[in-house]
Scaffold this active site. Structure first.
Site, mmCIF file in Angstrom:
data_model
loop_
_atom_site.group_PDB
_atom_site.id
_atom_site.type_symbol
_atom_site.label_atom_id
_atom_site.label_comp_id
_atom_site.label_asym_id
_atom_site.label_seq_id
_atom_site.Cartn_x
_atom_site.Cartn_y
_atom_site.Cartn_z
ATOM 1 N N ASP A 31 0.838 -1.198 0.000
ATOM 2 C CA ASP A 31 0.000 0.000 0.000
ATOM 3 C C ASP A 31 0.871 1.245 0.000
ATOM 4 O O ASP A 31 1.848 1.324 0.769
ATOM 5 C CB ASP A 31 -0.885 0.037 1.253
ATOM 6 N N LYS A 88 -8.056 1.298 -5.134
ATOM 7 C CA LYS A 88 -9.168 0.750 -4.356
ATOM 8 C C LYS A 88 -10.468 1.485 -4.654
ATOM 9 O O LYS A 88 -10.504 2.718 -4.678
ATOM 10 C CB LYS A 88 -8.881 0.853 -2.853
ATOM 11 N N GLY A 160 -5.299 -2.916 8.963
ATOM 12 C CA GLY A 160 -4.930 -1.783 9.797
ATOM 13 C C GLY A 160 -4.661 -2.105 11.243
ATOM 14 O O GLY A 160 -4.398 -1.206 12.043
ATOM 15 N N ARG A 172 -7.151 -20.465 6.513
ATOM 16 C CA ARG A 172 -7.446 -21.838 6.963
ATOM 17 C C ARG A 172 -8.890 -22.228 6.622
ATOM 18 O O ARG A 172 -9.158 -23.376 6.254
ATOM 19 C CB ARG A 172 -7.185 -21.972 8.463
ATOM 20 N N GLY A 221 -3.562 -7.327 8.235
ATOM 21 C CA GLY A 221 -2.856 -7.531 9.496
ATOM 22 C C GLY A 221 -1.445 -8.065 9.366
ATOM 23 O O GLY A 221 -0.814 -8.389 10.375
ATOM 24 N N GLY A 242 -0.241 -3.625 3.997
ATOM 25 C CA GLY A 242 -0.790 -2.279 4.038
ATOM 26 C C GLY A 242 -0.007 -1.376 4.965
ATOM 27 O O GLY A 242 1.053 -0.857 4.628
ATOM 28 N N SER A 243 -0.509 -1.230 6.191
ATOM 29 C CA SER A 243 0.113 -0.325 7.161
ATOM 30 C C SER A 243 1.460 -0.838 7.649
ATOM 31 O O SER A 243 2.248 -0.074 8.212
ATOM 32 C CB SER A 243 -0.828 -0.143 8.350
#
Length: 301
Positions: A31, A88, A160, A172, A221, A242-243
């Site tokens: 990102d 996005k 995030g 899973r 995450g 991302g973050s």
């Protein structure tokens, strides 16, 4: 040339769209908010970048309505880097997706990270030339998105947070259902398709292949090289971060370390050395402490 041939040329075929998605296999997509971040991501080894207005962690902090980023920023990033650039759009927001495609996005993410525009319908991705990636928590969701035209699936995770728990859970879930389908006979698969609201043709194709018919990346995450390696070990084809990159103490070092971890995910000795290099990661928030109304993964159908 017939009208059918012209129509086929105008729109990207499933084969072309899925082929582009497969080109990202084994890589890391990062990102970015600015062209400077895009340059860092490319230099760190990203196979593509995802442009957005704010990284998911900042979207959480800010609150309010999260929308498609300014297409001018997307143009800046496209001009800056040589790797593919994605954008996005909100779930169900066809106009945002049309704008992203017209701006030159190489791929569009119909994303639960942004505020959902339509509570009942997702974008009809078959009407676009650009390929789409969509999130999924389970096999039923994944196959519904593929039926709508998605060329790539990613775990939703919980974006995030820096907590990989939900990405692991979703991967899973998908893998477990595929194994279950592979052991069923034809009639049982048809019954599973009806029960889960999934297209029966895709259910049979998935069972016969022993995997999703499109590439399946991890997202939501992933904050450390070890997180990325774990998701690859669980059978993902690549990683979205991302973050975790630009929320880290040293984004360049973290980006390089995540890329290295994906390339060496099955080599613990090399992973040990990689894990020493990136410095302090982003500050995270445990998924279990999130109020239900703040969980982004529940957006979509």
């Amino acid at each position: 040339m017939s009208n059918t041939d012209l129509e086929e040329l105008r729109r990207g075929t499933d084969l072309v769209k899925r082929g582009f998605a497969k080109m990202q296999k084994g890589g890391v997509i990062m990102d970015v908010v600015t062209r400077e971040q895009a340059r860092i991501a490319e230099d760190a080894g990203a196979v593509a970048v995802m442009h957005l207005e704010s990284v998911p962690a900042d979207i959480r902090k800010r609150g309010g309505v999260a929308r498609m980023a300014d297409p001018g920023g997307l143009e800046d990033v496209i001009d800056e880097v040589s790797i593919p650039v994605m954008g996005k759009a909100r779930i169900g927001h066809t106009a945002e997706a049309q704008i992203l495609e017209a701006t030159g996005a190489d791929m569009i993410d119909e994303s639960e990270v942004l505020t959902q525009a339509d509570d009942r319908y997702h974008i009809d991705k078959r009407e676009f030339t650009a390929p789409f990636v969509c999130g999924a928590r389970n096999l039923g969701e994944a196959l519904r998105r593929i039926d709508e035209g998605a060329a790539m699936i990613r775990t939703k995770g919980e974006a995030g947070t820096g907590d990989v728990n939900q990405a692991v859970t979703h991967q899973r879930n998908i893998q477990r259902s595929i194994r279950k389908l592979s052991g069923m006979d034809y009639e049982e698969r048809d019954e599973w398709a009806r029960e889960h609201g999934a297209p029966r043709e895709l259910v049979h194709e998935t069972a016969e292949m022993g995997r999703l018919p499109v590439v399946n990346f991890a997202a939501g995450g992933i904050a450390t090289p070890a997180d990325a390696a774990l998701m690859m070990q669980l059978g993902c084809d690549g990683i979205f971060v991302g973050s975790g990159i630009f929320g880290a103490e040293n984004p360049q070092a973290m980006g390089e370390a995540v890329v290295a971890a994906v390339n060496n995910y099955d080599d613990p000795e090399t992973l040990k050395e990689i894990a020493k290099s990136p410095g302090k990661g982003m500050k995270g928030q445990a998924n279990e402490t999130l109020p239900e109304e703040e969980k982004l993964q529940d957006r979509g159908i």
